[in-house]
Scaffold this motif. Structure first.
Motif, PDB file in Angstrom:
ATOM      1  N   GLY A 107       0.788  -1.227   0.000  1.00  0.00           N
ATOM      2  CA  GLY A 107       0.000   0.000   0.000  1.00  0.00           C
ATOM      3  C   GLY A 107       0.811   1.264   0.000  1.00  0.00           C
ATOM      4  N   ARG A 108       2.071   1.183  -0.392  1.00  0.00           N
ATOM      5  CA  ARG A 108       3.008   2.309  -0.309  1.00  0.00           C
ATOM      6  C   ARG A 108       3.316   2.874  -1.692  1.00  0.00           C
ATOM      7  NH1 ARG A 108       9.277   1.288   1.550  1.00  0.00           N
ATOM      8  NH2 ARG A 108       9.977   3.449   1.792  1.00  0.00           N
ATOM      9  N   LEU A 109       3.356   4.193  -1.799  1.00  0.00           N
ATOM     10  CA  LEU A 109       3.863   4.862  -2.995  1.00  0.00           C
ATOM     11  C   LEU A 109       5.193   5.503  -2.648  1.00  0.00           C
ATOM     12  CD1 LEU A 109       3.671   6.006  -5.893  1.00  0.00           C
ATOM     13  CD2 LEU A 109       2.493   7.991  -4.905  1.00  0.00           C
ATOM     14  N   LEU A 110       6.217   5.190  -3.440  1.00  0.00           N
ATOM     15  CA  LEU A 110       7.556   5.732  -3.218  1.00  0.00           C
ATOM     16  C   LEU A 110       8.096   6.270  -4.539  1.00  0.00           C
ATOM     17  CD1 LEU A 110      10.175   6.170  -1.604  1.00  0.00           C
ATOM     18  CD2 LEU A 110      10.761   3.774  -2.083  1.00  0.00           C
ATOM     19  N   ILE A 111       8.480   7.528  -4.546  1.00  0.00           N
ATOM     20  CA  ILE A 111       9.106   8.151  -5.720  1.00  0.00           C
ATOM     21  C   ILE A 111      10.557   8.426  -5.355  1.00  0.00           C
ATOM     22  CG2 ILE A 111       9.043  10.082  -7.342  1.00  0.00           C
ATOM     23  CD1 ILE A 111       6.080  10.436  -6.560  1.00  0.00           C
ATOM     24  N   ARG A 112      11.486   7.972  -6.196  1.00  0.00           N
ATOM     25  CA  ARG A 112      12.896   8.047  -5.829  1.00  0.00           C
ATOM     26  C   ARG A 112      13.784   8.270  -7.048  1.00  0.00           C
ATOM     27  NH1 ARG A 112      12.545   1.664  -4.103  1.00  0.00           N
ATOM     28  NH2 ARG A 112      12.142   0.859  -6.196  1.00  0.00           N
ATOM     29  N   GLN A 113      14.952   8.804  -6.812  1.00  0.00           N
ATOM     30  CA  GLN A 113      15.972   8.981  -7.844  1.00  0.00           C
ATOM     31  C   GLN A 113      16.775   7.695  -7.953  1.00  0.00           C
ATOM     32  OE1 GLN A 113      18.775  12.112  -6.980  1.00  0.00           O
ATOM     33  NE2 GLN A 113      20.315  11.291  -8.360  1.00  0.00           N
ATOM     34  N   GLY A 114      16.782   7.110  -9.147  1.00  0.00           N
ATOM     35  CA  GLY A 114      17.516   5.874  -9.346  1.00  0.00           C
ATOM     36  C   GLY A 114      16.899   4.704  -8.604  1.00  0.00           C
ATOM     37  N   ASP A 115      17.414   3.495  -8.874  1.00  0.00           N
ATOM     38  CA  ASP A 115      16.824   2.322  -8.234  1.00  0.00           C
ATOM     39  C   ASP A 115      17.672   1.092  -8.499  1.00  0.00           C
ATOM     40  OD1 ASP A 115      14.061   0.156  -8.962  1.00  0.00           O
ATOM     41  OD2 ASP A 115      14.998   0.514  -7.037  1.00  0.00           O
ATOM     42  N   ASN A 116      18.130   0.462  -7.437  1.00  0.00           N
ATOM     43  CA  ASN A 116      18.743  -0.870  -7.522  1.00  0.00           C
ATOM     44  C   ASN A 116      19.823  -0.966  -8.597  1.00  0.00           C
ATOM     45  OD1 ASN A 116      16.996  -1.690  -5.504  1.00  0.00           O
ATOM     46  ND2 ASN A 116      15.427  -2.338  -6.957  1.00  0.00           N
ATOM     47  N   GLY A 117      20.753  -0.026  -8.580  1.00  0.00           N
ATOM     48  CA  GLY A 117      21.884  -0.090  -9.487  1.00  0.00           C
ATOM     49  C   GLY A 117      21.653   0.522 -10.849  1.00  0.00           C
ATOM     50  N   SER A 118      20.457   1.075 -11.103  1.00  0.00           N
ATOM     51  CA  SER A 118      20.216   1.721 -12.387  1.00  0.00           C
ATOM     52  C   SER A 118      20.894   3.079 -12.412  1.00  0.00           C
ATOM     53  CB  SER A 118      18.714   1.889 -12.620  1.00  0.00           C
ATOM     54  OG  SER A 118      18.190   2.828 -11.700  1.00  0.00           O
ATOM     55  N   ALA A 119      20.859   3.741 -13.554  1.00  0.00           N
ATOM     56  CA  ALA A 119      21.450   5.075 -13.660  1.00  0.00           C
ATOM     57  C   ALA A 119      20.822   6.005 -12.640  1.00  0.00           C
ATOM     58  CB  ALA A 119      21.244   5.619 -15.072  1.00  0.00           C
ATOM     59  N   ALA A 120      21.639   6.908 -12.090  1.00  0.00           N
ATOM     60  CA  ALA A 120      21.149   7.834 -11.073  1.00  0.00           C
ATOM     61  C   ALA A 120      20.254   8.922 -11.666  1.00  0.00           C
ATOM     62  CB  ALA A 120      22.321   8.480 -10.343  1.00  0.00           C
ATOM     63  N   ASN A 121      20.353   9.157 -12.970  1.00  0.00           N
ATOM     64  CA  ASN A 121      19.580  10.245 -13.569  1.00  0.00           C
ATOM     65  C   ASN A 121      18.276   9.748 -14.196  1.00  0.00           C
ATOM     66  OD1 ASN A 121      21.092   8.986 -15.611  1.00  0.00           O
ATOM     67  ND2 ASN A 121      21.062  10.812 -16.892  1.00  0.00           N
ATOM     68  N   VAL A 122      17.578   8.912 -13.446  1.00  0.00           N
ATOM     69  CA  VAL A 122      16.209   8.515 -13.771  1.00  0.00           C
ATOM     70  C   VAL A 122      15.400   8.611 -12.486  1.00  0.00           C
ATOM     71  CG1 VAL A 122      16.815   6.976 -15.684  1.00  0.00           C
ATOM     72  CG2 VAL A 122      16.635   6.058 -13.358  1.00  0.00           C
ATOM     73  N   VAL A 123      14.076   8.687 -12.637  1.00  0.00           N
ATOM     74  CA  VAL A 123      13.167   8.651 -11.499  1.00  0.00           C
ATOM     75  C   VAL A 123      12.399   7.345 -11.562  1.00  0.00           C
ATOM     76  CG1 VAL A 123      11.136   9.719 -10.444  1.00  0.00           C
ATOM     77  CG2 VAL A 123      12.971  11.153 -11.352  1.00  0.00           C
ATOM     78  N   ASN A 124      12.229   6.708 -10.419  1.00  0.00           N
ATOM     79  CA  ASN A 124      11.432   5.493 -10.337  1.00  0.00           C
ATOM     80  C   ASN A 124      10.272   5.711  -9.374  1.00  0.00           C
ATOM     81  OD1 ASN A 124      12.858   3.016 -11.750  1.00  0.00           O
ATOM     82  ND2 ASN A 124      14.467   4.291 -10.857  1.00  0.00           N
ATOM     83  N   ALA A 125       9.129   5.144  -9.702  1.00  0.00           N
ATOM     84  CA  ALA A 125       7.979   5.154  -8.810  1.00  0.00           C
ATOM     85  C   ALA A 125       7.657   3.716  -8.442  1.00  0.00           C
ATOM     86  CB  ALA A 125       6.774   5.812  -9.475  1.00  0.00           C
ATOM     87  N   TYR A 126       7.681   3.438  -7.148  1.00  0.00           N
ATOM     88  CA  TYR A 126       7.408   2.101  -6.626  1.00  0.00           C
ATOM     89  C   TYR A 126       6.027   2.112  -5.995  1.00  0.00           C
ATOM     90  CZ  TYR A 126       7.728  -1.885  -3.406  1.00  0.00           C
ATOM     91  OH  TYR A 126       7.490  -3.040  -2.709  1.00  0.00           O
ATOM     92  N   LEU A 127       5.172   1.221  -6.458  1.00  0.00           N
ATOM     93  CA  LEU A 127       3.813   1.148  -5.958  1.00  0.00           C
ATOM     94  C   LEU A 127       3.517  -0.297  -5.590  1.00  0.00           C
ATOM     95  CD1 LEU A 127       0.723   2.894  -7.604  1.00  0.00           C
ATOM     96  CD2 LEU A 127       0.570   0.769  -6.350  1.00  0.00           C
ATOM     97  N   SER A 128       3.721  -0.620  -4.315  1.00  0.00           N
ATOM     98  CA  SER A 128       3.368  -1.940  -3.777  1.00  0.00           C
ATOM     99  C   SER A 128       3.878  -3.086  -4.638  1.00  0.00           C
ATOM    100  CB  SER A 128       1.855  -2.038  -3.597  1.00  0.00           C
ATOM    101  OG  SER A 128       1.418  -1.096  -2.666  1.00  0.00           O
TER     102      SER A 128
END
Length: 216
Positions: A107-128
């Motif tokens: 039930g969580r929404l998380l917006i973050r810069q980069g993710d799990n070793g990917s390039a730092a200059n992307v944004v990822n949105a994690y939704l449950s």
């Protein structure tokens, strides 16, 4: 979600109809640095213009937090979270931008810069358990970020250009409103944010668009 924005004033406040108390943790600072200051080349600076301001996050100890509230839990419906972001940390991944987590990933929404070793200059949105990615952005310049769920599809827009959407129908039940830190891990955002807005129940953008130049 609040229906208007924060990080856009010369003090910490939520200027939506919710009027949540926004608590700064650490040396989080309001600055006159912003995506709209001055309003146009050659214009004079106007302290009364709420869109001129931003909040600076030092990357090690500062964040903003609203009280836990059901306004941050959009359920299975549409939503939009958007903001202007000035990214300065080019060396790491998993830098938190916005988090609704209170206790679990469910039930969580998380917006973050980069993710799990990917390039730092992307944004990822994690939704449950489901993650959407974005086009790349440039460091050390203002970037408009919009995370949108429309009819069960989650998409991230960078400067109005959408990434590849993913199916994300999970029920968002977590109720925190945190900018600049993960709720459960001591990792912090480095840079500035301005005109942060979250809209519950509405997919403001469903195709590529020109980012708003002034206030919403």
């Amino acid at each position: 979600f609040p229906s208007h924005d924060t990080c856009s004033s010369n003090r910490f406040r939520d200027v939506s109809t919710n009027n949540f108390t926004v608590t700064p943790i650490g040396d989080t600072r309001v600055t006159d640095f912003g995506p709209f200051s001055p309003a146009y080349p050659g214009a004079s600076y106007n302290q009364s213009d709420i869109t001129n301001w931003s909040t600076y996050f030092n990357g090690s100890s500062t964040y903003l937090q609203a009280p836990n509230n059901s306004a941050f839990a959009s359920g299975t419906g549409d939503f939009t979270v958007e903001m202007w972001v000035y990214f300065t940390d080019t060396g790491g991944t998993n830098k938190p931008i916005f988090d609704t987590g209170v206790s679990t990933n469910t039930g969580r929404l998380l917006i973050r810069q980069g993710d799990n070793g990917s390039a730092a200059n992307v944004v990822n949105a994690y939704l449950s358990g489901t993650t959407a990615g974005s086009p790349t952005f440039n460091f050390n310049e203002w970037t408009h970020v919009a995370v949108v769920r429309s009819s069960g599809a989650l998409k991230i827009y960078i400067n109005g250009v959408g990434g590849t959407g993913v199916s994300a129908t999970a029920n968002l039940t977590e109720t925190a409103g945190i900018l600049g830190k993960f709720y459960d891990v001591g990792i912090y955002f480095s840079g500035s944010m301005s005109n942060v807005r979250a809209v519950k129940g509405t997919a403001v953008y469903t195709s590529n668009f020109t980012p708003p130049y002034r206030d919403w």
